[in-house]
Design a protein around this motif. Structure first.
Motif, mmCIF file in Angstrom:
data_model
loop_
_atom_site.group_PDB
_atom_site.id
_atom_site.type_symbol
_atom_site.label_atom_id
_atom_site.label_comp_id
_atom_site.label_asym_id
_atom_site.label_seq_id
_atom_site.Cartn_x
_atom_site.Cartn_y
_atom_site.Cartn_z
ATOM 1 N N ALA A 193 -59.557 13.966 5.394
ATOM 2 C CA ALA A 193 -58.201 14.534 5.370
ATOM 3 C C ALA A 193 -57.338 13.811 4.336
ATOM 4 C CB ALA A 193 -57.572 14.429 6.755
ATOM 5 N N THR B 187 -50.916 14.663 10.026
ATOM 6 C CA THR B 187 -50.883 14.202 11.416
ATOM 7 C C THR B 187 -52.291 13.848 11.911
ATOM 8 O OG1 THR B 187 -51.031 16.453 12.282
ATOM 9 C CG2 THR B 187 -48.835 15.566 11.936
ATOM 10 N N ARG B 188 -53.318 14.549 11.399
ATOM 11 C CA ARG B 188 -54.697 14.212 11.768
ATOM 12 C C ARG B 188 -55.032 12.797 11.289
ATOM 13 N NH1 ARG B 188 -59.582 16.749 13.113
ATOM 14 N NH2 ARG B 188 -61.252 15.211 12.968
ATOM 15 N N THR C 94 -52.474 23.648 7.764
ATOM 16 C CA THR C 94 -51.626 22.899 6.831
ATOM 17 C C THR C 94 -51.181 23.782 5.670
ATOM 18 O OG1 THR C 94 -52.869 20.896 7.359
ATOM 19 C CG2 THR C 94 -51.493 20.821 5.398
ATOM 20 N N ILE D 262 -57.712 22.746 10.581
ATOM 21 C CA ILE D 262 -56.511 21.938 10.318
ATOM 22 C C ILE D 262 -56.035 22.153 8.880
ATOM 23 C CG2 ILE D 262 -55.703 19.554 10.075
ATOM 24 C CD1 ILE D 262 -57.542 18.838 12.416
ATOM 25 N N LEU E 129 -53.055 18.041 8.086
ATOM 26 C CA LEU E 129 -53.914 16.966 7.564
ATOM 27 C C LEU E 129 -53.228 15.606 7.718
ATOM 28 C CD1 LEU E 129 -55.165 18.738 4.314
ATOM 29 C CD2 LEU E 129 -56.535 18.180 6.335
ATOM 30 N N LEU F 262 -61.853 20.418 11.006
ATOM 31 C CA LEU F 262 -61.024 20.014 9.873
ATOM 32 C C LEU F 262 -60.635 21.215 9.006
ATOM 33 C CD1 LEU F 262 -59.702 17.552 8.655
ATOM 34 C CD2 LEU F 262 -61.677 17.260 7.171
ATOM 35 N N GLU G 296 -55.938 9.499 13.619
ATOM 36 C CA GLU G 296 -57.183 8.733 13.458
ATOM 37 C C GLU G 296 -56.882 7.264 13.161
ATOM 38 O OE1 GLU G 296 -59.856 9.875 14.299
ATOM 39 O OE2 GLU G 296 -59.840 12.048 14.013
ATOM 40 N N GLY H 53 -60.680 9.852 9.422
ATOM 41 C CA GLY H 53 -59.524 10.412 8.709
ATOM 42 C C GLY H 53 -59.667 10.403 7.202
ATOM 43 N N GLU I 149 -52.219 20.757 14.354
ATOM 44 C CA GLU I 149 -52.198 19.529 13.548
ATOM 45 C C GLU I 149 -52.218 19.895 12.077
ATOM 46 O OE1 GLU I 149 -53.845 15.641 14.578
ATOM 47 O OE2 GLU I 149 -55.285 16.785 15.771
#
Length: 551
Positions: free
Chosen positions: A527, A510-511, A339, A335, A508, A332, A515, A524, A506
Motif C-alpha cells: 500500500a 488508513t490500511r 481509494t 482498498i 491505502l 488490497l 498495519e 503495509g 479503508e
C-alpha cells in the motif's frame, strides 16, 4: 446589493453568488468548531490547561522549531549548491532533490521504524561489521523519539524550501554577485550577505508550508511517539468520544496556525526587490573539479538518500518479499479501488468548485469576489484533523434533521446518512484542497486574453457560454494539472480520512496506518509503495516546470 451585481452594477452575478456559497461551505467547519468549543463543558478547560496543553504545546513547539531549522538548512543549502556550483551529477541532483515530496511523512516514519529497529537490517549489519553479537552490545539512539521525529520530518519536508528558494536564486542577477566579489567578498560571504537576505521571502514561504505539513501530521508523530496537538485532538475524539474537548484543543491549534501565517507574512513584509527592466544576466555557476566536485555531489545526495532512496528501497524490498512469501494481499485491490473512487469523486467535485471560484473572480472582479476567493482557500491552511472535527458537528445536526424528516414524512428509521457515508469525506477533501484547484485554474485563466471574453460577449454569449466555448478549451492543461494535484493529495490524506471514513471502508493510507499500528510492517509495504508511485507524478511535473524556468 453590490454583491448581486457585476463590476459596473448592471448585471446580476450568479457566479459571484455561487462563489460566496462555496466560501460559506468552507467556513462552516471553522464556525462549527468555535461553537462546539464554546458550548462544551467549561470544566474541561482547567483540565486541558493543566494536563493536556502544556506537554503537547511543548512537544509541538520543539517539533516546529526543530523541523523549521532543519528544512531551512537543508532546503536553502541544497538550492545554493545546485545554483552556485557546477559539478558532475548536478543536473540529476537538481530534480532529484524534489523526490522526497512524493513520500508522505507517515510512510517515511513507517519505513525507518523497521529499518532502524534494534533487530532491523541497519543495526544488524553494523553489529556484524563490528563483531558485536547482540542488540545489547551495540544500539543506536532510539528513532521513536521527538528527536527522531524532527530528523525524519525535516528530511522529507525540506523540498518546500528548496523549491521556492531555488527559483529565487535563479532569478538573482549576476551583477549583484559580481559587485560583491569586486568589493572583496568571498563566495561564502556572497551567500551570507547577498544571496541569503534576498532569498528571505522565499525561505519564509517554503518554511511556513513545511511547518503547516508538520502540524497536520498524524501518522509520523504517532508512530514516533511525539505528543503533538494533532495527536491530542485525534485521541480525545477516538478514545474518549469527547467532541467538545477535541474542538477546544483544535481551537488552540488554530491559534498556532494563525501565528504561523502571521510569521510567514512578517517574513515577507518590506521585502520587495526589483530587477532592471531588461532581463537580468543570470549568475554563472562555478565549475568544480576533483575532490571538491565529489564532495558537492555527496553533500547534495544526502537529503535525497535519507528522504527518498532509503525508504523507497525498503518498500520495494518488503513488497517483493511479501509477494513471494504470501502473494498479493487479499482485499488490497478492493482498498485501492475505494481509494481511487473516493479520491476521484473528491477531485471532480473540487475542480468544479475551484472552477466556479476562479471564474467568478475573473468575470465579476471586486472586493466580494476577492474575499470569497480567499475564504475558499482557507481550508488548505487548516490541518485535516481540525477540519474533520469541525465537520462532525454540522453534519451530525444535518443527519439528525434528515432522520426526523424521513420518519415524519415516510415513516423510515433514520441513520447517519452523511457521517456514515463517503459524502463527509468528499466534503472534507474538497474543503481542504479547494485552494489547490482554484489557484491552478486561476493561473490558467490569467493566460487567456480579456479581449477574447469581450469578443464572445459582443457576439451574444453569456458568462457560461464564454466559459464553455472559449475558456475551457484554452485552460485544459491547467485543469488537468489542478485535477492531478488534488487527486494525489486526496490519495495521501490521512488525518481527516481516519476520522471521517465510512464504516468498513479503508483507503491505502488508513490500511498502512493500521498495519504500522499493529507492528506488521511488511503487510503495509505494498500500500505504501502504491502511494509513493502515484505521488511521483506531480513531482515529475514540478521538475519539468523547474527545468523550463531554468532555461
Amino acid at each position: 446589493m453590490r454583491l448581486l451585481h457585476g463590476p459596473r452594477g448592471q448585471h446580476p452575478s450568479g457566479w459571484r453568488l455561487a462563489a460566496g456559497a462555496i466560501a460559506a461551505l468552507v467556513l462552516v467547519p471553522v464556525l462549527a468548531l468555535v461553537v462546539a468549543a464554546l458550548g462544551g463543558d467549561s470544566g474541561v478547560w482547567p483540565h486541558l490547561l493543566a494536563h493536556v496543553l502544556p506537554p503537547t504545546l511543548l512537544d509541538t513547539t520543539i517539533l516546529l522549531l526543530g523541523v523549521g531549522a532543519l528544512v531551512i538548512a537543508l532546503g536553502t543549502g541544497s538550492a545554493w549548491l545546485v545554483t552556485a556550483y557546477d559539478f558532475r551529477g548536478r543536473g540529476v541532483l537538481d530534480w532529484a532533490l524534489l523526490l522526497p515530496l512524493a513520500v508522505p511523512t507517515y510512510i517515511v516514519a513507517y519505513a525507518y521504524m523497521d529499518l532502524l529497529h534494534p533487530i532491523g537490517p541497519v543495526q544488524t549489519l553494523l553489529r556484524e561489521l563490528l563483531g558485536r553479537s547482540g542488540p545489547q552490545d551495540l544500539r543506536l539512539p532510539e528513532i521513536r523519539s521527538l528527536g527522531g521525529c524532527v530528523l525524519l520530518l525535516g528530511f522529507v519536508l525540506y523540498p518546500y524550501v528548496y523549491l521556492t528558494t531555488r527559483a529565487l536564486f535563479l532569478m538573482q542577477s549576476a551583477s549583484l554577485i559580481e559587485a560583491a566579489r569586486t568589493l572583496g567578498t568571498g563566495r561564502g560571504g556572497v551567500f551570507v550577505r547577498v544571496a541569503l537576505p534576498l532569498a528571505r521571502p522565499a525561505i519564509a514561504v517554503g518554511a511556513s508550508l513545511a511547518l503547516m505539513e508538520t502540524i497536520n501530521d498524524v501518522g509520523a508523530s504517532e508512530f514516533l511517539g511525539a505528543r503533538t496537538l494533532t495527536i491530542s485532538i485525534y485521541s480525545t475524539w477516538i478514545n474518549r468520544s469527547d467532541l467538545a474537548g477535541a474542538a477546544q484543543i483544535a481551537l488552540a491549534m488554530l491559534v498556532l496556525v494563525a501565528a504561523l501565517l502571521a510569521l510567514e507574512r512578517a517574513g515577507r513584509r518590506r521585502q520587495r526587490y526589483a530587477t532592471a527592466a531588461q532581463r537580468a544576466r543570470r549568475m554563472e555557476p562555478r565549475r568544480l573539479h576533483g575532490p571538491a566536485a565529489w564532495s558537492a555531489l555527496v553533500l547534495g545526495s544526502v537529503p535525497v538518500l535519507v528522504g527518498f532512496v532509503a525508504p523507497s528501497a525498503y518498500l520495494v524490498a518488503e513488497t517483493i518479499k511479501r509477494v513471494r512469501f504470501a502473494g498479493f494481499p487479499a482485499g488490497l485491490l478492493r482498498i485501492a479501488f475505494d481509494t481511487v473512487l473516493l479520491a476521484g469523486t473528491a477531485t471532480l467535485v473540487t475542480v468544479l468548485l475551484g472552477l466556479v471560484v476562479a471564474y467568478a473572480a475573473r468575470i465579476a472582479p471586486g472586493a466580494w469576489s476577492r474575499a470569497f476567493e480567499r475564504v475558499a482557500g482557507l481550508g488548505y491552511a487548516l490541518p485535516g484533523t481540525v477540519l474533520a472535527i469541525g465537520l462532525l458537528f454540522p453534519l451530525g445536526l444535518l443527519d439528525g434533521l434528515l432522520a426526523d424528516l424521513g420518519e415524519r414524512w415516510f415513516g423510515l428509521g433514520g441513520g447517519l446518512l452523511l457521517l456514515g457515508s463517503g459524502a463527509a469525506l468528499v466534503y472534507a477533501y474538497s474543503a481542504r484542497f479547494l485552494a489547490v484547484a482554484s489557484g491552478g485554474i486561476a493561473a490558467g485563466l490569467t493566460r487567456v486574453a480579456p479581449v477574447l471574453d469581450q469578443a464572445a460577449r459582443t457576439l451574444g454569449s453569456t458568462g457560461g457560454g464564454v466559459l464553455r466555448r472559449v475558456h475551457l478549451p484554452l485552460i485544459r492543461p491547467a485543469l488537468a494539472a489542478a485535477a492531478l494535484l488534488v487527486f494525489v493529495d486526496c490519495m495521501k490524506e490521512l488525518p481527516a480520512t481516519l476520522l471521517l471514513r465510512p464504516l468498513n471502508v479503508e483507503t491505502l493510507a488508513t490500511r498502512l496506518y493500521a498495519e504500522a499500528a499493529r507492528g506488521t510492517y511488511e503487510e503495509g509495504a505494498i500500500a505504501a509503495l502504491i502511494i509513493v508511485v502515484v505521488g511521483l507524478v506531480p513531482v515529475v511535473l514540478l521538475a519539468r516546470v523547474g527545468r523550463s524556468v531554468a532555461q
